[in-house]
Design a protein around this motif. Structure first.
Motif, short mmCIF file in Angstrom:
data_model
loop_
_atom_site.label_atom_id
_atom_site.label_comp_id
_atom_site.label_asym_id
_atom_site.label_seq_id
_atom_site.Cartn_x
_atom_site.Cartn_y
_atom_site.Cartn_z
N PRO A 151 0.85 -1.20 0.00
CA PRO A 151 0.00 0.00 0.00
C PRO A 151 0.88 1.24 0.00
CG PRO A 151 -0.71 -1.56 1.69
CD PRO A 151 0.60 -2.06 1.16
N VAL A 152 0.46 2.26 -0.72
CA VAL A 152 1.17 3.54 -0.79
C VAL A 152 0.31 4.58 -0.08
CG1 VAL A 152 2.01 5.36 -2.33
CG2 VAL A 152 2.34 2.95 -2.94
N LEU A 153 0.89 5.22 0.93
CA LEU A 153 0.19 6.29 1.63
C LEU A 153 0.87 7.61 1.29
CD1 LEU A 153 -0.51 4.76 5.16
CD2 LEU A 153 -1.90 4.69 3.10
N LEU A 154 0.09 8.54 0.79
CA LEU A 154 0.57 9.86 0.40
C LEU A 154 0.51 10.76 1.62
CD1 LEU A 154 1.52 11.10 -2.28
CD2 LEU A 154 -0.82 11.85 -2.66
N ALA A 155 1.57 11.51 1.88
CA ALA A 155 1.64 12.30 3.10
C ALA A 155 2.32 13.64 2.86
CB ALA A 155 2.41 11.53 4.16
N VAL A 156 2.14 14.54 3.78
CA VAL A 156 2.71 15.88 3.88
C VAL A 156 1.91 16.87 3.03
CG1 VAL A 156 4.76 17.36 3.68
CG2 VAL A 156 5.04 14.95 4.32
N GLY A 157 1.32 17.82 3.71
CA GLY A 157 0.58 18.88 3.02
C GLY A 157 -0.85 18.52 2.68
N ILE A 158 -1.37 17.44 3.24
CA ILE A 158 -2.75 17.04 2.99
C ILE A 158 -3.57 17.57 4.17
CG2 ILE A 158 -4.33 15.12 2.65
CD1 ILE A 158 -1.85 13.63 1.45
N SER A 159 -4.48 18.49 3.87
CA SER A 159 -5.05 19.32 4.93
C SER A 159 -6.54 19.20 5.16
CB SER A 159 -4.73 20.79 4.63
OG SER A 159 -3.36 20.96 4.37
N ASN A 160 -7.28 18.67 4.20
CA ASN A 160 -8.74 18.65 4.35
C ASN A 160 -9.31 17.44 3.59
OD1 ASN A 160 -9.15 19.42 1.55
ND2 ASN A 160 -8.59 21.50 2.16
N PRO A 161 -10.60 17.18 3.76
CA PRO A 161 -11.18 15.99 3.10
C PRO A 161 -11.05 16.01 1.58
CG PRO A 161 -12.65 16.79 4.81
CD PRO A 161 -11.55 17.82 4.68
N GLU A 162 -11.18 17.15 0.96
CA GLU A 162 -11.06 17.23 -0.51
C GLU A 162 -9.65 16.85 -0.96
OE1 GLU A 162 -14.36 19.27 1.07
OE2 GLU A 162 -12.29 19.85 1.41
N GLN A 163 -8.64 17.36 -0.26
CA GLN A 163 -7.26 17.02 -0.61
C GLN A 163 -6.99 15.54 -0.33
OE1 GLN A 163 -4.74 19.72 1.54
NE2 GLN A 163 -5.53 21.52 0.47
N ALA A 164 -7.55 15.03 0.75
CA ALA A 164 -7.37 13.60 1.07
C ALA A 164 -7.97 12.73 -0.03
CB ALA A 164 -8.00 13.29 2.43
N ALA A 165 -9.16 13.09 -0.51
CA ALA A 165 -9.80 12.32 -1.57
C ALA A 165 -8.98 12.40 -2.86
CB ALA A 165 -11.22 12.82 -1.81
N ALA A 166 -8.48 13.57 -3.18
CA ALA A 166 -7.66 13.73 -4.39
C ALA A 166 -6.37 12.94 -4.28
CB ALA A 166 -7.37 15.21 -4.64
N GLY A 167 -5.73 12.98 -3.12
CA GLY A 167 -4.50 12.22 -2.92
C GLY A 167 -4.74 10.73 -2.96
N ALA A 168 -5.83 10.29 -2.35
CA ALA A 168 -6.13 8.85 -2.31
C ALA A 168 -6.49 8.30 -3.68
CB ALA A 168 -7.27 8.59 -1.32
N ALA A 169 -6.85 9.19 -4.61
CA ALA A 169 -7.16 8.73 -5.97
C ALA A 169 -5.92 8.17 -6.67
CB ALA A 169 -7.77 9.87 -6.79
N SER A 170 -4.73 8.60 -6.25
CA SER A 170 -3.51 8.11 -6.89
C SER A 170 -2.70 7.18 -5.97
CB SER A 170 -2.62 9.28 -7.31
OG SER A 170 -2.12 9.95 -6.17
N ALA A 171 -3.19 6.96 -4.76
CA ALA A 171 -2.49 6.13 -3.79
C ALA A 171 -3.52 5.23 -3.10
CB ALA A 171 -1.76 7.01 -2.78
N ASP A 172 -3.09 4.53 -2.09
CA ASP A 172 -4.01 3.66 -1.35
C ASP A 172 -4.61 4.35 -0.14
OD1 ASP A 172 -3.70 1.14 -2.89
OD2 ASP A 172 -1.61 1.43 -2.31
N GLY A 173 -4.05 5.48 0.22
CA GLY A 173 -4.52 6.22 1.37
C GLY A 173 -3.68 7.45 1.57
N VAL A 174 -4.00 8.20 2.61
CA VAL A 174 -3.27 9.43 2.89
C VAL A 174 -2.97 9.50 4.39
CG1 VAL A 174 -4.24 10.73 0.95
CG2 VAL A 174 -5.38 10.78 3.18
N VAL A 175 -1.99 10.32 4.72
CA VAL A 175 -1.66 10.63 6.10
C VAL A 175 -1.97 12.10 6.31
CG1 VAL A 175 0.21 10.79 7.80
CG2 VAL A 175 0.18 8.91 6.13
N VAL A 176 -2.79 12.37 7.30
CA VAL A 176 -3.13 13.76 7.64
C VAL A 176 -2.55 14.00 9.03
CG1 VAL A 176 -4.99 15.40 8.03
CG2 VAL A 176 -5.23 13.64 6.26
N GLY A 177 -1.46 14.74 9.11
CA GLY A 177 -0.80 14.96 10.39
C GLY A 177 -1.08 16.31 10.99
N SER A 178 -0.67 17.36 10.33
CA SER A 178 -0.78 18.71 10.91
C SER A 178 -2.20 19.12 11.19
CB SER A 178 -0.12 19.74 9.98
OG SER A 178 1.26 19.50 9.90
N ALA A 179 -3.12 18.83 10.28
CA ALA A 179 -4.53 19.21 10.51
C ALA A 179 -5.06 18.48 11.72
CB ALA A 179 -5.36 18.91 9.28
#
Length: 182
Positions: A151-179
């Motif tokens: 699985p590939v998790l996209l991370a850094v600079g993902i800040s809100n649900p819209e960005q998470a959905a866009a990132g997850a479209a090219s990966a298997d998931g996202v990491v949301v840290g700062s938010a």
């Protein structure tokens, strides 16, 4: 950790607040042992905390605390030494990072040595919330997916649900840290 390397202001402040409140690595592991959760836990920390304990002891302590994987963002691929094999021997997944500047041949090597998942850094710079998803984020997800079955998790600079959905479209998931930390 007192000397952040890739952490932006939100995570730096959270770290400073935790240290001021008396947080320690062993103390956090003691608290983690008390958790009753049905999901795998992955720890992210800087390498000096692992190096100070020694690889064997650190891996054992993490696993004893119920941690299934470890992300060490400042431990570069060329400096891994025996950390991945020691982690593997304890049943701890060493999760490696890949950056947008990682050449394709090195990306393959990083993906081959990572366990659990591959942590795909979506942009150059420090962590933190952004107004929009970095342009290179989806390309990074695509590049990583092309070289691994992990699985590939996209991370850094993902800040809100819209960005998470866009990132997850090219990966298997996202990491949301700062938010989340904010």
């Amino acid at each position: 950790f007192s000397d952040p390397i890739m952490d932006g202001p939100v995570i730096q402040q959270a770290s400073a607040s935790a240290l001021q409140a008396g947080a320690t690595f062993p103390g956090i592991l003691d608290e983690t042992r008390k958790l009753d959760v049905d999901v795998p836990l992955v720890a992210m920390t800087y390498y000096n905390l692992i190096a100070r304990q020694g690889h064997e002891r650190a891996a054992s302590n993490l696993v004893d605390a119920g941690i299934g994987g470890a992300i060490l963002p400042d431990l570069q691929y060329d400096e891994l030494a025996d950390w991945p094999s020691v982690a593997d021997s304890h049943g701890l997944a060493p999760v490696l990072l890949a950056a947008p500047t990682t050449p394709d041949d090195r990306l393959v090597a990083i993906a081959d040595r990572s366990r659990g998942f591959l942590y795909a850094v979506s942009l150059l710079g420090v962590t933190g919330e952004r107004a929009e998803l970095a342009a290179e984020a989806t390309e990074m997800g695509r590049r990583c997916k092309a070289v691994t079955d992990l699985p590939v998790l996209l991370a850094v600079g993902i800040s809100n649900p819209e960005q998470a959905a866009a990132g997850a479209a090219s990966a298997d998931g996202v990491v949301v840290g700062s938010a989340l930390m904010r």
